[in-house]
Structures are given as structure tokens and as C-alpha cells.
Design a protein around this motif. Structure first.
Motif, short mmCIF file in Angstrom:
data_model
loop_
_atom_site.label_atom_id
_atom_site.label_comp_id
_atom_site.label_asym_id
_atom_site.label_seq_id
_atom_site.Cartn_x
_atom_site.Cartn_y
_atom_site.Cartn_z
N LEU A 1 10.38 8.26 -12.03
CA LEU A 1 11.47 7.28 -12.04
C LEU A 1 11.33 6.33 -13.22
CD1 LEU A 1 11.76 6.37 -8.26
CD2 LEU A 1 12.63 8.35 -9.50
N ASP A 2 12.48 5.87 -13.66
CA ASP A 2 12.53 5.02 -14.83
C ASP A 2 12.25 3.56 -14.46
OD1 ASP A 2 13.08 3.94 -17.30
OD2 ASP A 2 15.24 3.83 -16.88
N VAL A 3 11.06 3.31 -13.92
CA VAL A 3 10.64 1.94 -13.63
C VAL A 3 9.17 1.82 -14.02
CG1 VAL A 3 12.26 1.46 -11.74
CG2 VAL A 3 10.09 2.57 -11.24
N PRO A 4 8.73 0.62 -14.32
CA PRO A 4 7.33 0.47 -14.71
C PRO A 4 6.41 0.95 -13.59
CG PRO A 4 8.56 -1.57 -15.11
CD PRO A 4 9.46 -0.66 -14.36
N PRO A 5 5.30 1.63 -13.93
CA PRO A 5 4.37 2.12 -12.91
C PRO A 5 3.81 0.97 -12.07
CG PRO A 5 3.77 2.97 -15.08
CD PRO A 5 4.85 1.96 -15.29
N MET A 6 3.39 1.30 -10.86
CA MET A 6 2.77 0.28 -10.01
C MET A 6 1.44 -0.13 -10.63
SD MET A 6 1.72 0.49 -5.98
CE MET A 6 3.36 0.49 -5.29
N ARG A 7 1.23 -1.42 -10.69
CA ARG A 7 0.01 -1.93 -11.32
C ARG A 7 -1.18 -1.77 -10.37
NH1 ARG A 7 1.62 -5.10 -15.36
NH2 ARG A 7 -0.35 -6.22 -15.32
N ASP A 8 -2.37 -1.70 -10.97
CA ASP A 8 -3.60 -1.56 -10.16
C ASP A 8 -3.71 -2.66 -9.12
OD1 ASP A 8 -4.32 0.66 -11.46
OD2 ASP A 8 -5.88 -0.28 -12.72
N GLU A 9 -3.35 -3.85 -9.56
CA GLU A 9 -3.47 -5.01 -8.68
C GLU A 9 -2.60 -4.83 -7.42
OE1 GLU A 9 -0.73 -7.99 -7.62
OE2 GLU A 9 -0.68 -7.86 -9.82
N MET A 10 -1.43 -4.26 -7.61
CA MET A 10 -0.52 -4.02 -6.49
C MET A 10 -1.08 -2.93 -5.58
SD MET A 10 2.32 -5.04 -5.20
CE MET A 10 3.76 -4.58 -4.26
N LYS A 11 -1.64 -1.90 -6.19
CA LYS A 11 -2.23 -0.83 -5.38
C LYS A 11 -3.37 -1.39 -4.53
CE LYS A 11 -3.13 3.05 -7.46
NZ LYS A 11 -3.82 3.69 -8.59
N ASP A 12 -4.14 -2.19 -5.18
CA ASP A 12 -5.25 -2.85 -4.50
C ASP A 12 -4.76 -3.69 -3.32
OD1 ASP A 12 -7.88 -2.71 -4.98
OD2 ASP A 12 -8.02 -4.65 -6.03
N PHE A 13 -3.71 -4.45 -3.61
CA PHE A 13 -3.15 -5.32 -2.58
C PHE A 13 -2.66 -4.50 -1.39
CE2 PHE A 13 0.95 -7.47 -1.18
CZ PHE A 13 0.32 -8.35 -0.31
N LEU A 14 -1.91 -3.44 -1.67
CA LEU A 14 -1.37 -2.62 -0.58
C LEU A 14 -2.50 -1.97 0.22
CD1 LEU A 14 1.69 -0.92 -2.33
CD2 LEU A 14 1.68 -2.94 -0.84
#
Ligand code: ADP
Ligand code: ZN
Length: 725
Positions: free
Chosen positions: A71-84
Motif C-alpha cells: 500500500l502507498d502509505v509509509p511503513p509502520m515504524r518500529d516504535e509502533m510495532k513495539d507499542f502494539l
């Protein structure tokens, strides 16, 4: 770990589907980044997912399917993955459900500028019609937001041709989807209000970057908002993004206008009243950095910020921060987690903090900043109890003579009174005077509440309604059904009788279709549209009532009953907040509480305004009992269509508690949940209590691992339960 996967390399994808594991796919042509939002095949369907890491490769490579597209959106950041990941581990929620929370943007993968949208234009309308007026009113109400043709026509309740007609004249502007249109820049260097010494000291104390959590405590009207807007300004000056969380009902246009006045442009909004088009835009712009400030309800915490530097949780004690269905999370607690992972500052603002936050501040985990007085001439209302044991009042009347006299004085002076009762509807109970039968909901273990305005009985658990019968459903006696007890609608009747010349308005969520309508209505009333306002806890939140000088609480004892461990705390907060509605402008207010137990410690603490004493006493009591925040707790709700199997499962869990014992936790129950049946499902509850330091989540996971849910049985775990229904 490399951040990029070339075509054909195996990637592990977490999809938004309820699966408990990652799935392997081949990276598509052109490859993909770690964190990329992708569309992947799952069985016959295409589903959304996030590239979480390299694939496991434990499957025949030839059979592994490819990612369909990135998808044409910025990739999920590491920090967000960590948070989830961490938030999921804390709430015992599968990662897929967490990813679903983080991808709640409609049309996430749509190519840019795919659709036309409509917003307010500047052109003149040649001929005004009621339909055209409706369209313009919707655009006006939504303050500059844009709509698709369908959304706008539906909101206004008109056909699409009306919108097109207005667009042809330029009164409505048609433009390409603003999905990629950044929000207007906010200007943090515009001067704010001149601060009092108190406020300036608070702003200085909040001036810091990086992770920290501060309790900003101050009575309603002390200028907390003014202070945290300065913290927002400081954050924006650092080039970082800011988020202000508010309870949904407090997200008023009054608030947004205030932000606009401070920064010269409107912030991005994220709540249930925002159009789909706008949501798409907000999600992308948050990821992109094109939204500097988001003002939103709890789920705004799961937006993909590029660089989040500040999160304000206003009214942090508010129970609406706890999501009570789907993923059971407390946005206030998750805010602290997210901030600690992305190096952001947290400001928890409240006049009456939650005991958890108060205790964290006491323990030095959170900083504490206090505003001690109201801004300007506004002073705290005088608070007094009306001892109902001494009032002369007939059986089915609730407004005491003392309160009546005070209301009469206000009407004479042209000031407003608020009569507060936290009970929707006409009467909480309907009983047959012939046989004593009480009308109950067919699906829940709850009484049906009469709503005269709707002319129906309603269940406040499941929302089921039915027409008000004339004969008793049990003994069939005609006209013997009688309302028992007061609801806000009944108070409206009583007050209208007592004050026939006054304008009496009942404010309750059932009386208005949408939350926007309700908010608009509250604003009109606050401006002077009523002499007497009767309201539920709706009015306790965030609204300014400049002409209000008297608050009468019909039943201050109401919240003190019941088995809820937070009953005292909630009553305290609610009463203080309601009282805080009085006398916000230059007029001193009075808050009068009708009570049968004026000596009750909670009531006396409210009256004396001795908050610290209240919290200390409440804290001591909870510490003694090993209750949160001094111990840990989790609720387990089992439910199913038949009561037997639900209890059997509960008993089996209670017997096999080895995993819990290992961490010193204890199980209580199974017992019927306080509401033993909702929507036809029987509910059984277990409570798990553990010492403060216990590794509770791991133990709970081990404990329920052997459970196989047969048939229609369900099991839900609620970490740190707020309520016990
Ligand atoms: P709180 O958030 O604590 O309820 P607010 O920030 O909303 O308090 O302040 C209450 C009212 O007082 C608002 O109308 C606000 O604009 C006004 N106010 C607060 N501080 C100042 C100030 N320093 N100068 C001018 N007006 C102020
Ligand atoms: Zn029901």
C-alpha cells in the motif's frame, strides 16, 4: 535485521484477521520494507496486513503465496510495532487485533486523488431552498471538513443533485480528495493568553522533552487547558507532533475553536463524528507529518505518528478512556506506554484524578503540577448538604423545599440552575400495583426503564426497547403499572410543575440523534437557552455554563451504593465535577447535595473540599484490601447461551489454578456477573487478585491455555477492570 526484503524473500505478515500467528508470504515484485502495509491473499480473500519481520520458512517455499501489493502509505515504524506488541501482551490481546486497531482508516490502500470531495465554498447561492440550507448547515457544523458526495448528501438528508447544484454555483467547493493535503500549519509562536503566576510556573514545570509523565491537577476553570496548550506549543516548536485526548463528549467545537484561536489553524480531529474522507486524510497526514496536532478520542492513540512528542490526556480519570468491548484497554495507561517507547511527554490533566494516577504521583513515578485557584474572579462554589431526613417531601417528589427556594432565587436573578441526576429515562423501575410484577428485559437480567419521551421501555444494558404496555404483562390488570423512583425526564416534569413560567430543559443522550446534535444543543443551552437544566453525567464533562450559579444534586447517595470498588472514587469525582459547573464566570456558585447520609466520609470529603484527605483514606482502604493500585486484578467473563456449561467452565478454571498460585495470585468465583444475563447470554465472572509485583499476564495466559471453548462459549479477560458488570 535488514529493513528491506527483495522480491521472493520470505516475509512474516501479521494480518488483521483473528489468527494467532504470523503468516509467511513472498515479497512482491519490487520488494517491500519492514513494516510495510500490504494486501495479501488469505484463502479466497484479500486481507490487510503488516510486514512484521522475516518469514519463518517452515513451509514448502513453492506453496508460499506472494504479497499482492504494497500500500502507498509509509511503513509502520518500529516504535509502533513495539507499542502494539507490548499493549497486546499487557491486555492479553492477539497481535492481529492490535494491528486492526492501528489500521482503522477506511480506504487505507486507495490510490491517491481517486475521488472528488466537497467542502464549504465562497460563492453566492442564487436561490436558497430548504434542501440547500441543509447542505450548508452540515458543512457549517462540521467546520471546514470535507465530504464525499454520498457522505454529504446523506448527512444532509438530500439528494446528490442538491450538492451538485450548490457546487455549480461555487457555494460548495468540489476538489480532489484531500487525502494527501496537509493540514494548515499551526503557529506556536502566536502569543497565548497572559498567564497567572500559578499557570506560568506550571508551564515552566512542563517544559521538557523526552519521556515523562506529569499529573496536571487543578479545579475546573483553573486554566489547565491554557497550560497544556502551552506545552503543545513547546512541542510544536521542537518540530514534534502532539496529541490531545479528550472524552468523546468533550470534543466540542468550543474546544476546537479555542485551539484555533491559540495556533491560528484547526487541528486534525479524530472521533466518531469525523467523516470517512477526513479520517483517511488524518491517518495519512499523521504518518506523513502533515498533521502536527491531533485532537481526538481514545483511539487516536493508535494513529501512526511520525514523531510524537507530547500526549495530553484531559479528564484523565474519565471512565470512557477504558474501552469496554473488543480490545479491553485503558487509553490512559496505554498512553504512558506509548510515550515511554517514543520518548514523548505525557500530561494527565484532571480536577479529580483517578486514584491510580494520584498514587503514582504520590510515589514519585509521575511528576505533579498543581493549579490551586480558579482563573480570574471565578471562585469555587460553596458546597452544602441538604439533609433529606429533615426535609418535608411527599413520596413521589424529589426536589426538596430548600432546593426549590434556591432555584426560585436564581430564576428571579436571571441565572441558571442545574439539577443533576445520573439516571436516564423517566423512572428506573416500572411495577404493577396489583401484583407487584416488575417489568424486566427479556434478554438481560435488568429492569426495563420507562422513557416517556420515546414512549417506550428501554433496557440500559442491551438497548432493547418495547412499547409501554397499558396492562400488566403478568396479571393483566389494566392501568395499574406505576413508575417507581426518579429519572431525569420525571425530574423535568416535577420542575416544570414547580416553576411553570421557567424554561426547563432535560439533557440526556437519548433525546438527541447524534453526538454533534447533542453538543450543539448543550452549547445553546449554556449560552442561556434555559432557566433550569436537568442533566445526567453528560453535563459534568467539559462544558462551560457561564450563567450557571446553582447546582442541585438530587441523589448524592446514588453512587455510594453497589459493589463497585470504585464507587466512592467515582462519586467523589462526579460530585466535584458537577459542582465545578457552578459559578465559572464572575458569579459565585452554590452546589447543594441532597443526601440521607451527610456524615458519610465521601460526602463530607466532598463538602469540605478536602481532596487529599479523601484520597489518602481511599488509598489506605485499598492498600489494606490489596486492591488496585496496590495489588493487581483481572476479571474473567465467561458467557454462553446456556448457564450450565458456563458455570462448568468457570468451576474448572477455579479448580485448575496452579499457574496462578505460582505467582501468588488467587481466584475468586465463579459467580454470576452483577448483570447475569446480557442479550440472552448468561455471564459468569471470576476475579483474579495478585500482589503488585506479580507477573500476572504470563500466569493468566498459562492458566487459560488448556481451555477449549466449545460451542458458543466465550472467554474474555479484562486486565485492570474498571467496572464489574
Ligand atoms: P480548565 O481547563 O482547568 O477547566 P481553562 O483553561 O478552560 O480551565 O480556563 C477556564 C477559563 O478561564 C477559560 O475560559 C479560559 O480561557 C480562561 N483563562 C484561563 N487562564 C487564563 C488566562 N491566563 N488569561 C485569560 N483567560 C484565562
Ligand atoms: Zn436487555
Amino acid at each position: 535485521m535488514s529493513g528491506f526484503f527483495h522480491e521472493g524473500e520470505l516475509v512474516g505478515v501479521v494480518t488483521t484477521q483473528p489468527l494467532d500467528r504470523m503468516l509467511d508470504y513472498k515479497a512482491p515484485e519490487g520488494g517491500c520494507h519492514l513494516g510495510a502495509f500490504v494486501e495479501v491473499p488469505l484463502g479466497p480473500r484479500k486481507v490487510l496486513g503488516v510486514v512484521w519481520g522475516p518469514g519463518k520458512g517452515d513451509f514448502d517455499y513453492a506453496k508460499v503465496r506472494s504479497v499482492i501489493r504494497v500500500l502507498d502509505v509509509p511503513p509502520m515504524r518500529d516504535e509502533m510495532k513495539d507499542f502494539l506488541t507490548r499493549a497486546g501482551a499487557y491486555t492479553l490481546t492477539p497481535l492481529s487485533a492490535m494491528v486492526r486497531l492501528a489500521t482503522r482508516s477506511p480506504g487505507l490502500g486507495d490510490p491517491p486523488a481517486m475521488r472528488k470531495v466537497f467542502r464549504m465554498g465562497t460563492g453566492e447561492v442564487d436561490r436558497m431552498t430548504p434542501a440547500r440550507e441543509k447542505v450548508l448547515a452540515v458543512l457549517e457544523e462540521f467546520g471546514g471538513l470535507s465530504f464525499t458526495l454520498k457522505e454529504l448528501a446523506e448527512q444532509a438528508g438530500v439528494g446528490p443533485s442538491v450538492v451538485k447544484g450548490l457546487a455549480a454555483q461555487g457555494a460548495v467547493r468540489e476538489e480532489d480528495s484531500p487525502r494527501d493535503l496537509p493540514f494548515a500549519r499551526l503557529d506556536p509562536s502566536r502569543p497565548g493568553k497572559e498567564l497567572t503566576d500559578d499557570q506560568a510556573a506550571a508551564v515552566a514545570a512542563l517544559d521538557r522533552d523526552g519521556y515523562s509523565t506529569t499529573l496536571l491537577k487543578g479545579v475546573t476553570g483553573s486554566g489547565k487547558t491554557e497550560v497544556y496548550l502551552e506545552a503543545v506549543a513547546a512541542c510544536l516548536r521542537r518540530g514534534r507532533q502532539a496529541l490531545v485526548l479528550l472524552p468523546e463528549i468533550a470534543l466540542t467545537s468550543e474546544f476546537l475553536t479555542r485551539v484555533e484561536e491559540r495556533f491560528g489553524a484547526r487541528p486534525a480531529e479524530w472521533h466518531s463524528g469525523v467523516t470517512m474522507t477526513e479520517r483517511r486524510r488524518v491517518w495519512r497526514m499523521v504518518a506523513d507529518g502533515g498533521a502536527e496536532l491531533v485532537v481526538g478520542a481514545r483511539s487516536a492513540l493508535f494513529l501512526p505518528y511520525r514523531d510524537l512528542g507530547l500526549i495530553v490526556v484531559d479528564e484523565e480519570h474519565d471512565s470512557s478512556y477504558k474501552q469496554e468491548d473488543g480490545v479491553l484497554y485503558n487509553a490512559r495507561d496505554m498512553t504512558v506506554l506509548r510515550a515511554s517507547l517514543c520518548g514523548a511527554q505525557v500530561v494527565l490533566a484532571s480536577a479529580t484524578p483517578s486514584l491510580e494516577t494520584w498514587a503514582n504521583a504520590e510515589a514519585g513515578k509521575y511528576a505533579r503540577v498543581e493549579l490551586t485557584s480558579r482563573f480570574g474572579d471565578a471562585v469555587l462554589p460553596e458546597m452544602r448538604a441538604i439533609d433529606m431526613r429533615r426535609e418535608d417531601l411527599p413520596g413521589s417528589r424529589w426536589v426538596s423545599p430548600t432546593l426549590q427556594r434556591e432555584i426560585a432565587k436564581r430564576i428571579e436573578k436571571g441565572e441558571q440552575s442545574l439539577v443533576f441526576l445520573n439516571r436516564r429515562g423517566y423512572a428506573p423501575m416500572t411495577i404493577c400495583r396489583a401484583c407487584g410484577h416488575q417489568i424486566m428485559c427479556d434478554h438481560c437480567d435488568a429492569r426495563m426503564v420507562e422513557h416517556r419521551f420515546l414512549k417506550r421501555l428501554m433496557c440500559h444494558q442491551c438497548g432493547e426497547t418495547k412499547p409501554m404496555p397499558t396492562a400488566c404483562p403478568s396479571c393483566e390488570a389494566e392501568d395499574r403499572l406505576a413508575p417507581i423512583g426518579p429519572g431525569v425526564e420525571r425530574m423535568g416534569e416535577e420542575l416544570a410543575e414547580l416553576f411553570p413560567d421557567a424554561k426547563v430543559v432535560v439533557l440526556s443522550s437519548d433525546l438527541y440523534g447524534t453526538s454533534r446534535e447533542l453538543k450543539a444543543h448543550i452549547e445553546a443551552i449554556a449560552e442561556g437557552g434555559a432557566d433550569i437544566i436537568i442533566g445526567t453525567q453528560l453535563v459534568a464533562k467539559g462544558h462551560n455554563f457561564p450563567h450557571l450559579t446553582l447546582v442541585g444534586v438530587i441523589d448524592a447517595d446514588l453512587g455510594l451504593q453497589g459493589s463497585d470498588l470504585r464507587a466512592a472514587e467515582k462519586t467523589f469525582q462526579l460530585m466535584r465535577q458537577v459542582a465545578g459547573r457552578a459559578g465559572r464566570a464572575e458569579k459565585r456558585g452554590v452546589a447543594l447535595m441532597q443526601t440521607f447520609q451527610p456524615e458519610h466520609p465521601v460526602i463530607t470529603a466532598i463538602l469540605n473540599g478536602d481532596e487529599e484527605a479523601f484520597w489518602r483514606a481511599e488509598a489506605a482502604e485499598r492498600e489494606q484490601a490489596g486492591m488496585p493500585p496496590y495489588g493487581r486484578m483481572a476479571g474473567v467473563i465467561l458467557s454462553g447461551p446456556e448457564v450450565g456449561p458456563v458455570f462448568d467452565l468457570g468451576n474448572a478454571l477455579a479448580r485448575n489454578d496452579g499457574a496462578l498460585k505460582r505467582v501468588g495470585a488467587q481466584v475468586y468465583g465463579p459467580a454470576p456477573a452483577p448483570i447475569a444475563r446480557i442479550r440472552g447470554r448468561h455471564r459468569v465472572r471470576l476475579l483474579v487478585k495478585a500482589p503488585k509485583g506479580a507477573a500476572l499476564q504470563g500466569a493468566l495466559a498459562d492458566w487459560i491455555k488448556p481451555v477449549r471453548l466449545k460451542g458458543d462459549l466465550r472467554l474474555q479477560i479484562d486486565i485492570d477492570p474498571q467496572s464489574f458488570f
